[in-house]
Design a protein around this motif. Structure first.
Motif, mmCIF file in Angstrom:
data_model
loop_
_atom_site.group_PDB
_atom_site.id
_atom_site.type_symbol
_atom_site.label_atom_id
_atom_site.label_comp_id
_atom_site.label_asym_id
_atom_site.label_seq_id
_atom_site.Cartn_x
_atom_site.Cartn_y
_atom_site.Cartn_z
ATOM 1 N N LEU A 187 0.830 -1.211 0.000
ATOM 2 C CA LEU A 187 0.000 0.000 0.000
ATOM 3 C C LEU A 187 0.861 1.255 0.000
ATOM 4 C CD1 LEU A 187 -2.797 -0.997 2.556
ATOM 5 C CD2 LEU A 187 -3.008 -0.760 0.079
ATOM 6 N N TYR A 188 2.086 1.103 0.505
ATOM 7 C CA TYR A 188 3.001 2.247 0.533
ATOM 8 C C TYR A 188 4.037 2.159 -0.583
ATOM 9 C CZ TYR A 188 0.796 3.643 4.817
ATOM 10 O OH TYR A 188 -0.139 4.053 5.724
ATOM 11 N N ALA A 208 -5.226 -5.146 5.604
ATOM 12 C CA ALA A 208 -4.097 -4.212 5.509
ATOM 13 C C ALA A 208 -4.613 -2.783 5.389
ATOM 14 C CB ALA A 208 -3.220 -4.573 4.307
ATOM 15 N N ARG A 209 -5.666 -2.606 4.629
ATOM 16 C CA ARG A 209 -6.251 -1.267 4.472
ATOM 17 C C ARG A 209 -6.819 -0.762 5.794
ATOM 18 N NH1 ARG A 209 -8.485 -2.748 -0.769
ATOM 19 N NH2 ARG A 209 -7.122 -1.890 -2.388
ATOM 20 N N ALA A 213 -5.874 2.532 7.723
ATOM 21 C CA ALA A 213 -6.859 3.535 8.112
ATOM 22 C C ALA A 213 -6.760 3.866 9.601
ATOM 23 C CB ALA A 213 -8.258 3.027 7.781
ATOM 24 N N SER A 214 -6.496 2.857 10.417
ATOM 25 C CA SER A 214 -6.537 3.115 11.853
ATOM 26 C C SER A 214 -5.219 3.638 12.410
ATOM 27 C CB SER A 214 -6.969 1.851 12.610
ATOM 28 O OG SER A 214 -5.916 0.922 12.617
ATOM 29 N N ARG A 215 -4.095 3.307 11.769
ATOM 30 C CA ARG A 215 -2.845 3.805 12.358
ATOM 31 C C ARG A 215 -1.815 4.299 11.338
ATOM 32 N NH1 ARG A 215 -0.924 -1.151 15.863
ATOM 33 N NH2 ARG A 215 0.921 0.155 16.059
ATOM 34 N N GLY A 216 -2.250 4.518 10.119
ATOM 35 C CA GLY A 216 -1.349 5.119 9.149
ATOM 36 C C GLY A 216 -0.130 4.272 8.852
ATOM 37 N N LEU A 220 5.638 0.872 9.491
ATOM 38 C CA LEU A 220 6.842 0.833 8.654
ATOM 39 C C LEU A 220 8.091 1.174 9.465
ATOM 40 C CD1 LEU A 220 5.488 2.596 5.432
ATOM 41 C CD2 LEU A 220 5.857 0.142 5.805
ATOM 42 N N GLU A 221 7.865 1.865 10.575
ATOM 43 C CA GLU A 221 8.993 2.262 11.417
ATOM 44 C C GLU A 221 9.467 1.113 12.304
ATOM 45 O OE1 GLU A 221 10.036 5.398 10.919
ATOM 46 O OE2 GLU A 221 8.360 5.560 9.484
#
Length: 554
Positions: A187-188, A208-209, A213-216, A220-221
């Motif tokens: 998605l990113y 995944a979406r 939606a809930s935590r952006g 990824l960090e």
RNA sequence: GCGCCCGUAGCCCAGGGGAUAGGGCGUCAGCCUCCGGAGCUGGAGAUCGCAGGUUCGAAUCCUGCCGGGCGCACCA
């Protein structure tokens, strides 16, 4: 009725022996059964044939000897005769049948309940699908069978708990996390090739979406293993909620949801392994820990802790099953897909290793469901993620029809489920055939009330009018209900109830077609109303054991 | 190869040792002036996979074979 006749046979044999007409007082197990053909009476016994060797007499001779004793004081029979190779056939007086209706009316929803369980605590665990994807049709069959079985056993006097075991730990959950995380990365714009061993279904992307939606993008960090485990937790919860919803739509209520993870958290899995090492049932080989299931009949020993330190599902299953008995169940029934049958010996071994008996554990195997539409196979492959979801089937054909159809086969027999057929409101579709009886009778009752007919309680004089062969046959069929339920409970075969209901429905339709309930004779009308209301009760009673409703109107 | 399940009418299936193997679909012929036709009645259609065995009696229990499905991981 059978019990009564059985007592009469035993009594007759004793009397005959005391008068010196039989050689031995010993009696074999006497069986009373209903012959297939009308000219063989309503019941028959094989007493004479099975006694032949004990009495050292010819079966026919024995039969003829006891018959006078049977007819002497029983006003139950029109006649009793010896037939065939040595059967004793009983022809019951038609007037002996209607009193049975009284029983149906009085017991109602409890009519036919066998007294088997005596309050014994048992557990039925079923479906227990891993929270890695939505339920599909196969699960639906397991759900229908498991729930019906629980209902039948509960009806039979057992204290039944329905449980769902949640595999919320271990490798599959990790795979779920990985699958979701990769879709999330996609998605990113992060291009990762999607591994074959990950879950392919479209619902993974949906989840995944939802995470997005809930935590952006904060996952990824994270370090990958942490991100994966976050995804796993999140996904498992969503999927499990979805599963719960599906089951609820299907009309299922569980008493308990048991999490595998809690076994680990409470140290139960470690406990089982440590204890096994102490008793020598668990040993080390090639760097792994093995459970000595061969000691209890398994063909090879099974790994509980792999050489990389991971515990296997078998390890937690040992702990889980021990836990079941510790919670007070004296008997445990697991409902599994038939493809898991190879797993039975090791679980059985683990259970016996903990000191429980063979008779305390049963596995019901559910065979495959082939989904069809107008006779053509609907493609299904779990691996490719192209399965037909249970919810889609329920939406299309309705949960009542789906449930009933799932119960039209022995559970170990593969089932063709035709979506087009399941929707049809014709004779092809037995659900409506049975429910229709209930609705039809309800309609007759409504009509009778409109005409101001007051129903009456049982009385011999009124019911004396019930003499038509179709009436007697209807009552006889109802009299068989108790035994059907008992057998279904003992053999754990819910489909027996399904077939029974079809038979009863058929007997009713035949009757209905030939005789009018609301007829010119007011007394006969009352008797027939009484009869037909009993049928309605038995249909309702039986359908409720299957978890299917009995509509007043259709 | 080993283990489990299945094999019953053209098709789908019931039948936990009993007499003449049942039902549905399909097929053929019939049944509404009448309580709901989503119904009913009657035909035709079966070497119960094959071969042995146990039994007075086997579709059913045992053994072997044939055919189909599913399992045989330090997967679940």
């Amino acid at each position: 009725m059978k019990e009564t006749i059985k007592r009469l046979v035993i009594k007759a044999a004793h009397a005959a022996y005391e008068n010196g007409e039989l050689n031995s007082p010993d009696l074999p197990e006497v069986e009373i059964e209903a012959p297939k053909f009308g000219n063989q009476g309503d019941f028959s016994t094989n007493f004479a044939m099975v006694s032949a060797s004990i009495q050292k007499m010819a079966p026919k001779k024995i039969a003829e000897t006891i018959i006078p004793y049977l007819t002497k004081n029983a006003d139950l029979f029109d006649k009793v005769e010896a037939a065939g190779p040595g059967f004793v056939n009983f022809f019951v007086k038609p007037s002996a049948w209607p009193p049975m209706l009284k029983d149906v009316h009085e017991k109602g929803d409890r009519f036919g309940a066998p007294d088997l369980g005596k309050g014994e605590k048992i557990q039925v665990e079923f479906v227990s699908a891993n929270p890695t994807g939505p339920l599909h049709v196969g699960h639906g069959r397991g759900a229908a069978v498991g729930d019906a079985l629980a209902r039948i056993l509960s009806f039979s006097g057992y204290d039944v708990q329905r449980e769902y075991y949640i595999n919320d730990s271990g490798r599959q959950i990790n795979t779920l996390g990985r699958s979701v995380f990769i879709r999330y990365e996609e998605l990113y714009g992060i291009d990762v090739t999607f591994p074959d061993d990950c879950y392919q279904g479209g619902y993974i992307l949906d989840i995944a979406r939802e995470i997005q939606a809930s935590r952006g993008n904060d996952l990824l960090e994270f370090e990958e293993h942490r991100a994966v485990s976050e995804c796993a937790r999140f996904a498992a919860k969503i999927i499990l909620d979805d599963i719960r919803l599906d089951l609820k739509t299907f009309g299922l209520v569980y008493d308990n949801w048991y999490s595998e993870q809690t076994l680990y958290d409470a140290g139960k899995v470690d406990g089982v392994i440590t204890e096994g090492r102490e008793t020598g049932l668990v040993y080390e080989k090639d760097g792994a820990l093995w459970f000595k299931t061969t000691r209890f009949g398994d063909e090879k020993d099974r790994v509980v802790v792999r050489s990389n330190g991971d515990t296997t599902y078998f390890a937690s299953d040992i702990a889980y099953h021990r836990e079941k008995y510790d919670r007070g169940f004296s008997r445990v029934i697991d409902v599994w897909g038939a493809d898991h049958h190879g797993y039975i010996p090791r679980i059985r071994a683990a259970i016996e290793a903990s000191g429980r008996g063979k008779e305390q554990f049963d596995v019901i195997l559910i065979q495959l469901v082939n989904l069809l539409r107008d006779g053509e196979p609907v493609a299904m492959s779990t691996r490719a993620g192209e399965f037909v979801a249970l919810k889609d089937v329920i939406n299309e054909v309705g949960s009542e029809a789906a449930r009933f159809i799932f119960l039209t086969r022995h559970h170990e027999s593969p089932l063709d489920f035709d979506l087009a057929l399941a929707k049809k409101k014709t004779n092809d579709n037995p659900v409506y055939y049975v429910q229709y009886v209930h609705a039809r009778i309800a309609s007759i009752i409504r009509n009778s009330m409109e005409r101001g007919i007051e129903t009456v309680p049982y009385s011999e004089e009124t019911m004396a009018g019930l003499v038509a062969p179709e009436e007697i046959s209807l009552i006889k069929t109802m009299a068989e209900y108790r035994e059907t339920v008992r057998t279904a409970a003992e053999l754990m075969e819910p489909h027996r109830i399904t077939y029974y209901l079809i038979t009863l429905a058929s007997a009713f339709h035949a009757y209905y077609n030939k005789h009018r309930v609301l007829c010119e004779d007011p007394v006969l009308t009352l008797a027939r109303l009484y009869l037909v209301m009993a049928v309605k009760k038995v249909i309702h009673n039986g359908l409720s054991l299957l978890g299917v409703s009995s509509p007043e109107k259709m």
